[in-house]
Design a protein around this motif. Structure first.
Motif, PDB file in Angstrom:
ATOM      1  N   LEU A  14       0.974  -1.108  -0.287  1.00 21.19           N
ATOM      2  CA  LEU A  14       0.253  -0.111   0.104  1.00 21.19           C
ATOM      3  C   LEU A  14       0.835   1.571   0.032  1.00 21.19           C
ATOM      4  CD1 LEU A  14      -2.763  -0.054   2.425  1.00 21.19           C
ATOM      5  CD2 LEU A  14      -3.344  -0.026   0.142  1.00 21.19           C
TER       6      LEU A  14
ATOM      7  N   LEU B   5       1.019   3.388   2.535  1.00 24.89           N
ATOM      8  CA  LEU B   5       0.880   4.442   3.265  1.00 24.89           C
ATOM      9  C   LEU B   5       1.617   4.974   4.621  1.00 24.89           C
ATOM     10  CD1 LEU B   5      -2.675   3.982   2.423  1.00 24.89           C
ATOM     11  CD2 LEU B   5      -1.338   5.418   1.247  1.00 24.89           C
TER      12      LEU B   5
ATOM     13  N   GLU C 180      -2.000   5.176  -5.685  1.00 27.59           N
ATOM     14  CA  GLU C 180      -0.767   5.477  -4.404  1.00 27.59           C
ATOM     15  C   GLU C 180      -2.779   7.121  -4.245  1.00 27.59           C
ATOM     16  OE1 GLU C 180       3.500   5.377  -2.915  1.00 27.59           O
ATOM     17  OE2 GLU C 180       2.221   7.818  -3.618  1.00 27.59           O
ATOM     18  N   ASP C 181      -3.729   6.798  -3.328  1.00 33.06           N
ATOM     19  CA  ASP C 181      -4.976   7.685  -3.610  1.00 33.06           C
ATOM     20  C   ASP C 181      -4.851   7.484  -2.055  1.00 33.06           C
ATOM     21  OD1 ASP C 181      -6.806   8.059  -2.600  1.00 33.06           O
ATOM     22  OD2 ASP C 181      -8.166   6.482  -3.820  1.00 33.06           O
ATOM     23  N   LEU C 182      -4.229   9.550  -1.630  1.00 37.26           N
ATOM     24  CA  LEU C 182      -4.041   9.489  -0.303  1.00 37.26           C
ATOM     25  C   LEU C 182      -5.621  10.478  -0.086  1.00 37.26           C
ATOM     26  CD1 LEU C 182      -0.671  10.252  -0.235  1.00 37.26           C
ATOM     27  CD2 LEU C 182      -1.939   8.397   1.031  1.00 37.26           C
TER      28      LEU C 182
ATOM     29  N   GLN D 245      -8.519  11.515   3.974  1.00 40.20           N
ATOM     30  CA  GLN D 245      -7.516  10.277   5.588  1.00 40.20           C
ATOM     31  C   GLN D 245      -8.813   8.633   5.509  1.00 40.20           C
ATOM     32  OE1 GLN D 245      -7.235  11.717   9.011  1.00 40.20           O
ATOM     33  NE2 GLN D 245      -5.297  11.892   9.441  1.00 40.20           N
TER      34      GLN D 245
ATOM     35  N   HIS E 110     -10.779   7.304   3.720  1.00 35.27           N
ATOM     36  CA  HIS E 110     -10.613   6.449   2.940  1.00 35.27           C
ATOM     37  C   HIS E 110      -9.078   5.433   3.232  1.00 35.27           C
ATOM     38  CE1 HIS E 110     -11.623   4.318  -1.002  1.00 35.27           C
ATOM     39  NE2 HIS E 110      -9.630   4.376  -1.011  1.00 35.27           N
ATOM     40  N   THR E 111      -8.132   6.295   3.718  1.00 34.68           N
ATOM     41  CA  THR E 111      -6.763   5.345   3.478  1.00 34.68           C
ATOM     42  C   THR E 111      -6.833   4.604   4.868  1.00 34.68           C
ATOM     43  OG1 THR E 111      -5.863   7.372   4.626  1.00 34.68           O
ATOM     44  CG2 THR E 111      -5.553   7.095   2.615  1.00 34.68           C
TER      45      THR E 111
ATOM     46  N   GLU F 186      -8.630   1.491   4.153  1.00 34.87           N
ATOM     47  CA  GLU F 186      -7.271   1.024   2.902  1.00 34.87           C
ATOM     48  C   GLU F 186      -6.561  -0.183   3.689  1.00 34.87           C
ATOM     49  OE1 GLU F 186      -5.085   2.049   0.063  1.00 34.87           O
ATOM     50  OE2 GLU F 186      -6.882   2.977  -0.803  1.00 34.87           O
ATOM     51  N   VAL F 187      -6.095   0.729   4.936  1.00 40.01           N
ATOM     52  CA  VAL F 187      -4.940   0.006   5.975  1.00 40.01           C
ATOM     53  C   VAL F 187      -5.868  -0.913   6.443  1.00 40.01           C
ATOM     54  CG1 VAL F 187      -3.889  -0.045   8.264  1.00 40.01           C
ATOM     55  CG2 VAL F 187      -3.064   2.095   6.020  1.00 40.01           C
TER      56      VAL F 187
END
Lengths: 69, 730
Positions: free
Chosen positions: B42, B44, B270-272, B275, B277-278, B281-282
């Motif tokens: 990922l 991130l 890389e989708d930042l 927050q 959403h990230t 993802e994590v």
């Protein structure tokens, strides 16, 4: 008079630049604001430089004395 | 915890660094490797070192890390060898099948020793091969020589065969038999039909050498058939060079290694953006690890709050990254403070251009920047030498610099120091038709002001320097003051964002008033003097404002009521200076309250509070600002100085080289003159002056502008991501 007219032209150019950046690279509100900031900063810088040089020549205290050649 | 965002302004790219969250992750052992692997894909998350105070040998997994290090070294070695042999490698995402580290280690060890051996053999064989080629050519020309040599060769062959091939291998009996059976026969092709064992390759080579046949070559080619490597069509040619089949066996082994560790690379998006959403993802990555590893317990993901300051991350593209790099070179921004990089994108090229102003030179810079940008993709993959690499990295900076230089060149009216009447007629003309007193009294202003830029008549006149110096010095002060005010405004925005009201009232306001009542007033006087054409001496006005504020200004009066206004400004400044002192006391007490409030946090980076330290800190800042106001303003006069230097150099090269050469009416001298002019322009004006103006514009930004608001004591966000690790190693 020439001063105000040309300043108006700079303002117009700035607005056109902002619209152009909005039209061509529309990528979300925060990016748009970023582009607008850049365009307006550039416009202000350019206008300031022109205005300073213009004002300095409006009522000069010395005049050009040509060299002999 | 960082003081949360202020809602004063709408969000803007690059203004402040991205928001960060501190999280705590507890992972059960069986899914640990998968979880970390997924997080690495990922890219991130930046891991914090919780064992920072332990030495590398005290840490829990030191031995395993050492083993992994060894294995990594071996894999690097393989990769190197593969790239030398020009075998393509690709990386795939590891599909999560649990691999026994011990087995992997043993395998890698075996492969490494074999590969090293193969390499040494390869070297030797290359040498002997070259000798054979030479020998082959020689033999093709002399038949007789061939016969006699063969006879002796076969004799030697039987000797050697008897000596060396004592140990039995499948091949050697075969060879021996053939030899014994037909000593006079030429060494046959069938002789090589079998596989030559790798260990025998040298001896085998020697035999063939003595047999003096070039068949070995053919054999090589036929045996060294292209390996079924789907990615490399052209490998065939190269492999045929390389060793014979002893190499082929080892070569097929290398190919197997390629398959095992070779992996295709897929760049992960890389989708930042958000927050949440990230974080999602994590969490997904951790979930996947749990299910894939059949773990009974899920990983725990917990958001923490802390006093420490998080790392700084700005999302930049190829255009903005070079400007952000310029700012970062001075210091990484503190978490979420205002980013000077935002304005640097415009003001840095602009100030460069003020010092460089010549549209001829600007066009040259533009052409070079365009060249670098148009061939971007090609140049990015090449290995460039250091200087060109630096220029390539800053190609967008150079582009902006050149565009602004063309603009300021048009304003200063200099094209390789030659002025043009591009925007209408000059405003000046002779007093009378004969122009008798043009060189004594000078010209008169008969028309409207030249509409854009400096009037072309000034260049070359005797009063050019007094006029231009006055203009450029005043321009420098005005531009400098504007930039410093911008810096102070940014400090105001910072104070609002971090909800630091003390800073607003006791730092921002005093600074603003102090700077502007002194130099802001000077700027206003400059503008008034320009507009009214008054003959007042501004030095006199400013100095006597301090020395004897209530005296009669007399002929230096610029506007009515000046006599009253000036003492007021002085009073204001006096107050502000004292307010600055009071500020230090207040700041100290306020700070102590906030610090005590946060004491119960168990963060070990929490600073100890010292009253005396804060007091001295603020006192230093006050004194620094007061003195700095004068020195910083004067520092902006370098804009004048460099622009003068540039135009004078340009004039000298043009007048004294080009025009001089032109005057002789001799073709040789003309060519010589043009060459000298070209080299001087490129070497001095385009290279040295560019670097010089770049450096000074940089200094103005780093010191005079950023001093007003920038803390710059943050640290960069370095996420744990496989893609960046692989890039680093390339």
């Amino acid at each position: 008079m020439g001063f105000l007219v040309t300043s108006g032209i700079f303002l117009l150019a700035g607005i056109v630049g902002c619209l152009f950046s909005l039209l061509c690279c529309n990528r979300g509100p925060s990016t748009n604001l970023f582009h607008l900031t850049l365009v307006s900063t550039a416009t202000v810088c350019c206008w300031m430089m022109w205005a300073i040089v213009y004002l300095a020549q409006m009522k000069p205290l010395i005049n050009p004395i040509l060299s002999g050649e | 915890m960082f003081r949360g965002g202020g809602g004063c302004c709408p969000p803007m790219d690059l203004m402040r660094s991205e928001t960060m969250q501190l999280v705590q992750v507890i992972i059960p052992a069986e899914s640990a490797r998968l979880a970390v692997s997924n997080l690495g894909d990922l890219g991130l998350v930046q891991f914090k070192d919780l064992n920072a105070d332990k030495s590398p040998f005290q840490r829990t997994y030191a031995a395993q890390i050492k083993r992994c290090g060894e294995m990594t070294r071996k894999m690097h070695f393989f990769k190197e060898q593969m790239s030398k042999a020009a075998i393509l490698t690709s990386s795939t995402k590891f599909s999560g099948a649990p691999l026994e580290i011990d087995d992997l280690e043993i395998k890698l060890g075996e492969f490494e020793t074999e590969l090293i051996e193969v390499n040494t053999n390869n070297g030797k064989l290359q040498r002997t091969y070259n000798e054979l080629v030479e020998y082959n050519v020689l033999l093709q020309k002399t038949g007789e020589f061939f016969y006699s040599a063969q006879r002796s060769a076969t004799q030697q062959q039987s000797e050697i065969v008897a000596d060396q091939f004592g140990d039995s291998s499948l091949e050697s009996p075969l060879m021996e038999q053939e030899m014994v059976a037909d000593p006079l026969k030429q060494v046959k092709l069938g002789f090589l039909s079998g596989l030559v064992p790798k260990q025998k390759a040298m001896a085998f080579e020697r035999i063939l050498f003595r047999a003096t046949r070039g068949n070995m070559l053919l054999q090589q080619e036929s045996v060294d058939e292209p390996v079924t490597d789907p990615q490399s069509g052209e490998k065939v040619v190269k492999n045929s060079f390389v060793i014979f089949y002893s190499g082929e066996r080892a070569k097929s082994k290398i190919v197997k290694i390629c398959d095992a560790f070779g992996a295709n690379r897929y760049p992960f998006p890389e989708d930042l953006a958000k927050q949440l959403h990230t974080i999602q993802e994590v969490q997904d990555a951790l979930h996947r690890a749990t299910t894939d590893s059949n773990s009974q317990v899920a990983s725990i993901f917990q958001i923490l709050s802390t006093q420490e300051s998080p790392p700084t991350y700005f999302q930049t593209n190829k255009f903005t990254s070079s400007f952000q790099g310029v700012v970062d070179a001075y210091g990484i921004a503190k978490y979420q403070e205002a980013n000077p990089g935002l304005f640097t994108i415009v003001t840095f090229p602009f100030l460069f251009a003020v010092m460089f102003g010549d549209w001829g030179h600007g066009i040259c810079l533009l052409l070079s920047a365009l060249y670098l940008i148009i061939r971007e993709k090609k140049l990015a993959s090449q290995k460039l030498n250091d200087i060109v690499e630096i220029m390539f990295g800053g190609r967008y900076v150079i582009l902006m610099m050149s565009l602004f230089s063309i603009y300021t060149g048009l304003i200063y009216n200099e094209f390789f120091s030659v002025p043009f009447e591009l925007f209408g007629k000059s405003a000046y003309a002779c007093r009378d038709p004969s122009c008798g007193d043009a060189t004594t009294e000078g010209l008169l202003k008969v028309r409207q002001v030249y509409p854009f830029g400096v009037d072309p008549v000034w260049h070359g006149s005797r009063s050019e320097l007094p006029f231009l110096n006055s203009l450029k010095m005043k321009m420098s002060i005005l531009l400098g003051l504007t930039q410093m005010n911008l810096g102070i405004m940014l400090s105001f925005f910072n104070a609002k964002f971090f909800k630091n009201t003390i800073n607003v009232w006791y730092q921002f306001v005093p600074r603003l008033i102090f700077l502007n009542s002194l130099f802001g007033y000077l700027s206003i006087l400059i503008i008034i003097k320009w507009c009214t054409g008054s003959k007042a001496d501004l030095y006199h006005v400013m100095i006597y404002m301090f020395l004897s504020p209530t005296d009669d200004i007399g002929e230096n009066q610029l506007f009515p009521g000046q006599k009253i206004v000036q003492p007021l400004f002085l009073k204001k400044q006096h107050e502000q200076r004292h307010q600055g002192q009071h500020y230090t006391m207040l700041q100290a007490t306020e700070e102590s309250v906030t610090q005590l409030g946060g004491h119960h946090e168990n963060s070990h980076l929490h600073d100890e509070f010292e009253f005396s330290e804060v007091f001295i800190h603020q006192l230093i800042h006050t004194i620094e600002f007061v003195l700095g106001a004068v020195s910083n303003t004067a520092s902006y006069l370098r804009l004048w100085a460099l622009s003068l230097a540039h135009s004078e150099l340009s004039t000298v090269f043009y007048d004294k080289v080009l025009l001089l050469a032109w005057g002789y009416n001799n073709i040789i001298i003309l060519v010589l003159g043009v060459t000298v002019f070209l080299f001087a322009t490129i070497g001095v004006l385009l290279s040295m002056e560019t670097l010089s103006a770049f450096l000074h514009a940089l200094r103005l930004h780093w010191v005079e502008f950023q001093d007003k608001f920038y803390e710059g004591d943050g640290y960069k966000f370095e996420p744990f991501a496989f893609s960046s690790i692989i890039e680093e190693e390339d």
